[in-house]
Write a protein that holds these residues in place. Sequence first.
Motif, PDB file in Angstrom:
ATOM      1  N   ARG A  20       0.833  -1.204   0.000  1.00  0.00           N
ATOM      2  CA  ARG A  20       0.000   0.000   0.000  1.00  0.00           C
ATOM      3  C   ARG A  20       0.875   1.265   0.000  1.00  0.00           C
ATOM      4  O   ARG A  20       0.549   2.269  -0.645  1.00  0.00           O
ATOM      5  CB  ARG A  20      -0.916  -0.028   1.222  1.00  0.00           C
ATOM      6  N   GLU A  75       1.766   4.189  -3.555  1.00  0.00           N
ATOM      7  CA  GLU A  75       1.743   5.651  -3.607  1.00  0.00           C
ATOM      8  C   GLU A  75       2.819   6.177  -4.562  1.00  0.00           C
ATOM      9  O   GLU A  75       2.611   7.172  -5.260  1.00  0.00           O
ATOM     10  CB  GLU A  75       1.987   6.185  -2.186  1.00  0.00           C
ATOM     11  N   TRP A 109       0.980  15.540  -9.789  1.00  0.00           N
ATOM     12  CA  TRP A 109       2.214  15.270  -9.053  1.00  0.00           C
ATOM     13  C   TRP A 109       3.404  15.022  -9.991  1.00  0.00           C
ATOM     14  O   TRP A 109       4.532  14.795  -9.530  1.00  0.00           O
ATOM     15  CB  TRP A 109       2.036  14.048  -8.147  1.00  0.00           C
ATOM     16  N   ARG A 145       9.060  14.116   1.261  1.00  0.00           N
ATOM     17  CA  ARG A 145       8.261  14.686   2.342  1.00  0.00           C
ATOM     18  C   ARG A 145       6.764  14.591   2.048  1.00  0.00           C
ATOM     19  O   ARG A 145       5.980  14.126   2.876  1.00  0.00           O
ATOM     20  CB  ARG A 145       8.669  16.148   2.527  1.00  0.00           C
ATOM     21  N   LEU A 146       6.383  14.988   0.841  1.00  0.00           N
ATOM     22  CA  LEU A 146       4.944  15.025   0.544  1.00  0.00           C
ATOM     23  C   LEU A 146       4.360  13.620   0.470  1.00  0.00           C
ATOM     24  O   LEU A 146       3.216  13.396   0.889  1.00  0.00           O
ATOM     25  CB  LEU A 146       4.692  15.790  -0.760  1.00  0.00           C
ATOM     26  N   HIS A 150       3.703  12.297   3.994  1.00  0.00           N
ATOM     27  CA  HIS A 150       2.434  12.797   4.542  1.00  0.00           C
ATOM     28  C   HIS A 150       1.287  11.859   4.188  1.00  0.00           C
ATOM     29  O   HIS A 150       0.392  11.627   4.989  1.00  0.00           O
ATOM     30  CB  HIS A 150       2.089  14.179   3.952  1.00  0.00           C
ATOM     31  N   ARG A 151       1.323  11.343   2.975  1.00  0.00           N
ATOM     32  CA  ARG A 151       0.188  10.563   2.471  1.00  0.00           C
ATOM     33  C   ARG A 151       0.127   9.153   3.042  1.00  0.00           C
ATOM     34  O   ARG A 151      -0.910   8.491   2.954  1.00  0.00           O
ATOM     35  CB  ARG A 151       0.243  10.486   0.941  1.00  0.00           C
ATOM     36  N   VAL A 152       1.237   8.661   3.542  1.00  0.00           N
ATOM     37  CA  VAL A 152       1.218   7.310   4.114  1.00  0.00           C
ATOM     38  C   VAL A 152       1.484   7.349   5.624  1.00  0.00           C
ATOM     39  O   VAL A 152       1.607   6.302   6.266  1.00  0.00           O
ATOM     40  CB  VAL A 152       2.235   6.375   3.412  1.00  0.00           C
ATOM     41  N   GLY A 153       1.574   8.548   6.156  1.00  0.00           N
ATOM     42  CA  GLY A 153       1.717   8.685   7.607  1.00  0.00           C
ATOM     43  C   GLY A 153       3.031   8.140   8.138  1.00  0.00           C
ATOM     44  O   GLY A 153       3.154   7.829   9.322  1.00  0.00           O
ATOM     45  N   ALA A 158      -9.490   3.935   6.816  1.00  0.00           N
ATOM     46  CA  ALA A 158      -8.618   5.107   6.889  1.00  0.00           C
ATOM     47  C   ALA A 158      -7.238   4.739   6.369  1.00  0.00           C
ATOM     48  O   ALA A 158      -6.749   3.632   6.637  1.00  0.00           O
ATOM     49  CB  ALA A 158      -8.501   5.595   8.341  1.00  0.00           C
ATOM     50  N   PRO A 159      -6.605   5.638   5.639  1.00  0.00           N
ATOM     51  CA  PRO A 159      -5.272   5.348   5.123  1.00  0.00           C
ATOM     52  C   PRO A 159      -4.304   4.859   6.205  1.00  0.00           C
ATOM     53  O   PRO A 159      -3.539   3.925   5.993  1.00  0.00           O
ATOM     54  CB  PRO A 159      -4.823   6.690   4.530  1.00  0.00           C
ATOM     55  N   ILE A 160      -4.366   5.485   7.378  1.00  0.00           N
ATOM     56  CA  ILE A 160      -3.415   5.131   8.432  1.00  0.00           C
ATOM     57  C   ILE A 160      -3.490   3.653   8.796  1.00  0.00           C
ATOM     58  O   ILE A 160      -2.512   3.038   9.224  1.00  0.00           O
ATOM     59  CB  ILE A 160      -3.660   5.997   9.702  1.00  0.00           C
ATOM     60  N   GLU A 211       5.634  16.328  11.096  1.00  0.00           N
ATOM     61  CA  GLU A 211       4.404  17.041  10.745  1.00  0.00           C
ATOM     62  C   GLU A 211       3.167  16.151  10.907  1.00  0.00           C
ATOM     63  O   GLU A 211       2.107  16.621  11.315  1.00  0.00           O
ATOM     64  CB  GLU A 211       4.507  17.571   9.316  1.00  0.00           C
ATOM     65  N   VAL A 212       3.307  14.889  10.563  1.00  0.00           N
ATOM     66  CA  VAL A 212       2.189  13.958  10.773  1.00  0.00           C
ATOM     67  C   VAL A 212       1.861  13.887  12.264  1.00  0.00           C
ATOM     68  O   VAL A 212       0.692  13.948  12.662  1.00  0.00           O
ATOM     69  CB  VAL A 212       2.558  12.562  10.216  1.00  0.00           C
ATOM     70  N   SER A 250       0.402  17.195  13.327  1.00  0.00           N
ATOM     71  CA  SER A 250      -0.949  17.300  12.784  1.00  0.00           C
ATOM     72  C   SER A 250      -1.938  16.551  13.672  1.00  0.00           C
ATOM     73  O   SER A 250      -3.006  17.064  14.020  1.00  0.00           O
ATOM     74  CB  SER A 250      -0.940  16.712  11.365  1.00  0.00           C
TER      75      SER A 250
END
Lengths: 508, 508, 508, 508
Positions: free
Chosen positions: A39, A43, A53, A89-90, A93-96, A242-244, A304-305, A308
């Motif tokens: 998973r 990404e 992107w 970095r970005l 963020h998307r995969v925590g 949830a993605p996480i 940041e995760v 957040s």
Amino acid sequence: MGVKTFDEYYDRLKKLRRNMYMGGEKIDRTDERIAGQLRVIKETYDRANDPEWEDLCTATSHLTGEKINRFTHIHQSVDDLLKKQQMTRLLCHRVGGCIMRCMGIDAMNALSVVTYEMDQLLGTETNQHFLKYLRYWQENDICANCAQTDTKGDRIQRPHEQADPDLYLRIIESRSDGIVVRGAKIDNTTAPVSDEIIAIPTRFMTEKDHDYAVAFAVPSDWEGVKMLVRPAYQHKRKYLEAPIAEVGDAESFTIFDDVFVPRERVFLDGKADPRQTPFAGFLALLFAHYHRHSYTGCKPAISEVLASSAALVSEYSGIEREDHVRDKLSHLIGTAELVFAAGQMSAYRGERSASGTYIPDEILTNAGRRLAGEEIYNEYKVVADLAGGLCSTMPFEEEFFSEETGALANKYLMRNPKVSSEDQHRCFRGIENMIVSELAGVTQVAGLHGGGSPQMETITMMSRYDLEGLKSIAKYLFGIKGELPRYERPTVTPKKMLEKFRNLMKGK
Amino acid sequence: MGVKTFDEYYDRLKKLRRNMYMGGEKIDRTDERIAGQLRVIKETYDRANDPEWEDLCTATSHLTGEKINRFTHIHQSVDDLLKKQQMTRLLCHRVGGCIMRCMGIDAMNALSVVTYEMDQLLGTETNQHFLKYLRYWQENDICANCAQTDTKGDRIQRPHEQADPDLYLRIIESRSDGIVVRGAKIDNTTAPVSDEIIAIPTRFMTEKDHDYAVAFAVPSDWEGVKMLVRPAYQHKRKYLEAPIAEVGDAESFTIFDDVFVPRERVFLDGKADPRQTPFAGFLALLFAHYHRHSYTGCKPAISEVLASSAALVSEYSGIEREDHVRDKLSHLIGTAELVFAAGQMSAYRGERSASGTYIPDEILTNAGRRLAGEEIYNEYKVVADLAGGLCSTMPFEEEFFSEETGALANKYLMRNPKVSSEDQHRCFRGIENMIVSELAGVTQVAGLHGGGSPQMETITMMSRYDLEGLKSIAKYLFGIKGELPRYERPTVTPKKMLEKFRNLMKGK
Amino acid sequence: MGVKTFDEYYDRLKKLRRNMYMGGEKIDRTDERIAGQLRVIKETYDRANDPEWEDLCTATSHLTGEKINRFTHIHQSVDDLLKKQQMTRLLCHRVGGCIMRCMGIDAMNALSVVTYEMDQLLGTETNQHFLKYLRYWQENDICANCAQTDTKGDRIQRPHEQADPDLYLRIIESRSDGIVVRGAKIDNTTAPVSDEIIAIPTRFMTEKDHDYAVAFAVPSDWEGVKMLVRPAYQHKRKYLEAPIAEVGDAESFTIFDDVFVPRERVFLDGKADPRQTPFAGFLALLFAHYHRHSYTGCKPAISEVLASSAALVSEYSGIEREDHVRDKLSHLIGTAELVFAAGQMSAYRGERSASGTYIPDEILTNAGRRLAGEEIYNEYKVVADLAGGLCSTMPFEEEFFSEETGALANKYLMRNPKVSSEDQHRCFRGIENMIVSELAGVTQVAGLHGGGSPQMETITMMSRYDLEGLKSIAKYLFGIKGELPRYERPTVTPKKMLEKFRNLMKGK
Amino acid sequence: MGVKTFDEYYDRLKKLRRNMYMGGEKIDRTDERIAGQLRVIKETYDRANDPEWEDLCTATSHLTGEKINRFTHIHQSVDDLLKKQQMTRLLCHRVGGCIMRCMGIDAMNALSVVTYEMDQLLGTETNQHFLKYLRYWQENDICANCAQTDTKGDRIQRPHEQADPDLYLRIIESRSDGIVVRGAKIDNTTAPVSDEIIAIPTRFMTEKDHDYAVAFAVPSDWEGVKMLVRPAYQHKRKYLEAPIAEVGDAESFTIFDDVFVPRERVFLDGKADPRQTPFAGFLALLFAHYHRHSYTGCKPAISEVLASSAALVSEYSGIEREDHVRDKLSHLIGTAELVFAAGQMSAYRGERSASGTYIPDEILTNAGRRLAGEEIYNEYKVVADLAGGLCSTMPFEEEFFSEETGALANKYLMRNPKVSSEDQHRCFRGIENMIVSELAGVTQVAGLHGGGSPQMETITMMSRYDLEGLKSIAKYLFGIKGELPRYERPTVTPKKMLEKFRNLMKGK
């Protein structure tokens, strides 16, 4: 075309030989316990195929001029270094958490420099092999693991001094068509879902360690390669997607059980050619350097995760405006900003090596990575602090959806009346995944050790830093020496580092 | 010509009216107790006249195209921001601490933006006055203090609520030809050797605080200006000359005892024109911002000066190779690198305001300045740790040179036999100056508070940071909200900051 | 006889009504997912029956003079406080973490003081009920949970201001034979294996919160009590048995779904008698105080367990003599020593309350507990640092025992050649359990929040500390006030704390 | 009578030979530059003569049964250790820092143990000499310095390996009536106002270092003793008298220029009797141990003095109720409490040695002293943080009293309107003395290094701590070893430490 889809990649994986072991059984790449890692890797393919992107996640091959996935690109400019860092970095963020595909390309960048330098100095032709292999990578959008860490046995003994000579990966036979290697590499994140395994040395090698000066690449299901795979656990979700909850980690303890590697896939062979031995340490350090620079992208993302999540739960609990909450959040944010800035400035100070590959600044990269490593456990502490105990004691999902207890459970979960009970549930469930799951434990350890622990960064910094230059300030101020030369920055730049290595080699 | 020599500057100072008080007496600018501060300022004139430093220490005026001292320049590009920061750092190396001339030019840069914005929004003509004043600055290579910090009285009361209305500097009369101000400003470093005093507000002002929205410039010996001056003490040297022993600090507690300021030197007047009041806070923050960016130049230098001393004394004591010594040195170096990188990246992320002046990034500048402030006392601890107790217990210089005790004192001072006794003496004497003198205490406090304490940087960071943007990561990962937008950086950039202020003003 | 065996206790548990929910199902106390917690509690019964531990783990009832389990004893002396702390520490060593039975007895000690004081001040007869209940406890060696933490809803609203009045546990009806309560308590460690649940308030209650001033005890399977249970996960072992792998945690989110409590089990009832309301906060704080004092026993043990593991893995990896390793170990040891010493001195400074129960010193207990909480995440960092990445990436147990991979896995695990491969395996497997399991995450959060987070200890310290007394030092030194009285210690002692509360009550 | 007055003591000092050097001149004990140190010592005589302090500041001689100053007492009980610690703390409050008289008595306690043990093991008669000397001490209320720190030359060489053999104090001749010594000792606080100098070794001595195994006492003006004296500077006050402004420090660099010491004042002589050499290290450590235990009294006091000042200035500035202020104050308070508790528990765990002298626990004493040392610079940071910049920029006293500027200066100093301008002035003036004077720098360094730096405490802790005992916990939990013995505390107690040394000696 050099950008593949996730499905194309996954189709390749499915065809690989069953050489992975888990829980006493042989498994293949479709085993659901490694689905979380797939998973994450997904990404990196999806975004490269996503027009929004594309500018960040693809690049232009300097070999073919074609569009390729940036995870297969060799840095040709400062801008490439900056984009690599920002992409990392970005995506994190998307995969925590860890995006898991840096290792391979970091190894490739290191090899692009080291094989070139070796050819120049020794007259070998390794860089040709490497470039051919790189072309294969770029055309197929290869996902790879870099297997660096040997099991190392007794840490105060060098490779050749170990009770068992196999405790560092070594060449047991070198012949014209290739080499046979024996040993094991550990902590191989991503290996279970990789097309390829790239093996490189873990440290400097002395004149008695020629057999251990070895680097090569093999397909991950190659004859003799055995992967003992360990996934990190998270509770399965039944209701709240949830993605996480979908991401996961899988590690491999990779054994090279007398593996034959064809010559064109061998990038370092100290056994056949002892002159190559000093390049082992050079390669080890240069991979570590690229990988630490990647950490200046992923670690700010993890900070940041965490920040957040801490900010969100503070809002839900109604404490967002408290002074101590803002202090703690700003500490996480500040760390993220400083580490990212360190990586960016390392890129700006980056220099072109003779091979054409760009190398970022070492002092700053290490200073940034070290700060991140020093702070990682403290960052979890802040999230736990602001989330309160509930994240570690919350009933299972089912209790919130069962007829008998669901209404009560949801009733008592309410905090901020403007936020629905389900969102409160999602928030605490997410933080549970993030800070009290087995995966959390793995992320903590990885945040400390991945790319090298703070101890290692200190050693690297101090071996590069121009301490005599630094002392000239005090000597001037204290009247010990006359004029202070204009002292721009007491650092061995990338170019000077290469030059130093070359001189060292020539001196022999 | 816009670059003056130290002598030209000093000649001006000598002519100033005697309006400074020390130890109960009136003194003039030749008083030997402020000579240490002059020694520091001298560096800023000498280097601007030194061909080897010209590229860094001079600039080209955007008003006249002439060569000027960089300390009188308004940043016209990212490169200007980078050079300002680097100049600050390198000059601080040369004086072992604060270079003391930033304040004035930081205030000028802030005024260049704020007066322009004000004219655009309110139709005033303040920027014309400012530009005329700037031209005078550049032509004469003016050295100035920025007087920002009011005495502030009871900290929980706003200006107009104080028991004594003068506890914040205020306009007691505003007329067409100028204003009359009353109040005091404290912590005015450099004021005792400045040509000019620039006064600006210390905080946001509400609608009841119009009289306190005031900014202006006056010559430092202007009628009604009274400076209570405090120098920081160092033992005089008799034998071992050294730059560290020559530098000094002097502070002023500056009283504006009903001072008339001509209209062309007034840059903010909330009493006459209450629409100007909101610009007080804007100016306060923008000056702080430029000044904190200067700190990303000077604080790394101070960390390096301390690290340099610590490295030197470690060598002299023979402990340079010890693990814990290298750990501690690398910590100082890492801090210096991270803070400097934060400032450099703030410059790279800098943006051009409508006035033409460049503004660096706020989040990073504050994150960098804060780290420096948090570490300052710890850095002294490291030097003390590696130097050992002797730096605080060493006999006076004379004991090392007297007939009766000199030979014995020098004999027993010996450590590393390769280093002469005199150099050992110079080293410990220098560290004594650096960490146990009164000046050391002042530098510690300044390192914490100068430009705003860590507490203030946290507040600024959190007021700028896009916390809702940050939360979108957790919302996405936890399944609370759908897609995560490509999330470059959750920051209010300089341009957005200006825009926000403009909208706020227009909304009124 | 007041000391029961584990089997006698477990037989009781088995008979309890099925009122626990997990994963959508009703479960009973024999569910294997809570077996880990039973394993921990077992230690408290076994040691009380072990002649070698008798002196520490049993006590003499002040009610009956009989021998009882110390976990049912009310502290009658300084020695009791010292023994409670030491027992807690030594038992925690044996289970590698929280001993889980403190809460109940800490609540009982608080109730013994508060009910007595209440009777004295209000003429109520609650202490008689309490003593009868205590006798039942001591005779049956009762294991209990203290349910303190309400769900609390919006944290900036007081109980009566919440959108849903049930977000704090409240009395919905008070009649002569008892009360009916509604609400929920969270973070109820041990509740799933407890005979009894003792509910007490979580904070001070105002005059509008009378209904929320409630304390009582009920059997854990009482009508209307519903427990949503959450166990913490660890991988099951198949081959390598070890205490660390057998222990576990289970938490309850306990719902009081309109529960009737008979009068003799009610210890605080602000609804019937509003004069009792101020005792809610008194009870909340006093329980927290006893519980924090227990933490000065358990947290040093956890630091020592972590230090022990870190020392062992350092030996196995051959790095035990490295400077940085010894530095890090000594940091853990130092924390353990300081926190334990804080608890011991709190006991030595303990004072007898009017009820006969001893109360330890508050300032020191809080200072000790706070240090422990501040350090907990850092302590895990040290273990991870010294263990290296392998603890988070090691293959499952089966891979080390399977025919196909066992020999290879064991071969490559070898480090220190003097230690068998199996012991190396046991060591890393144990550290995996300790720092990367779900249980590790729970222990981290509990180490931060259990008994109150550092934030809470700071608040308690500052509310007790005699700040005016402290200031008298500076006033004397600065010449603001004359003589400095002999200033023993600026603290509100336990007796003064009680006196203060009494005066507060009388003042009403 | 064994308690003398300050005047009696001072009269003795006045009669001493002029053997001190400062600024190139010979000075005597009435030189005003050492008056600040006399002011501190005065407190130790005055309080011993003050009925309100008698219980703490006097003791009963175990030699004569007479009342003596506690600063001349050998600890005969746990209570003596507790009182020594508390006396130290309370007296430090009164002088705002170091009480300066511990060193001498700490050395005497160490000698009382070591000379006794030596006599027992070697059949020497040193303890008789010591007891006679002690009686002289107690009868005359002697003030002494302990000269321990040698100049040490190159730190990686042992004494006999130095380029100059005199870089450690050594016996150049040993004869029946005494010894002749040569060398120097540094960092000798209090020596300028001491009756006696006691010299002891600074480290372990090997078999090649017999000449360096030396301990003795001489009057401070003895033939051949030369003291190079360094006072720490503070601005003289003219108007605002205050204890803080009267105290001062003076250090001596003490040279033993071929000094003859009569046999009855020699306590260790490895040159004449090489069997005594191992006692050098024993004595060095035992003095350090007593002295570190004294630090658990003085350092909490210094933390409290700083906290007191920080609390006062927060009140005066009106920020006392701010969250961050309370957080910071509570941190200082917590450190003070923990360090003091460590010392108290060290006393409670103290044990009687064969000589009758009590020895406190080593692990805890070192853990406490270390925490204090680690925190010292941070504590100054907190005071600076809460005081703001003014403490380092405030005009001189005269400006507040002169006709021309006094009214203005006082007007603008006002903060909290309830506090007079003079008290505000006193407060900031006091904080200036406390944190930006030269004395502040000395106190910082002393707080770090006095009694041994944190590095040294770590080494001592780790050399005493039973690490194998500690590992038994992990071995049990991980299933490596069977039963875990009841593990009270993994420490070498004072008695075991003595036993270990005795066995070591016998083994030779």
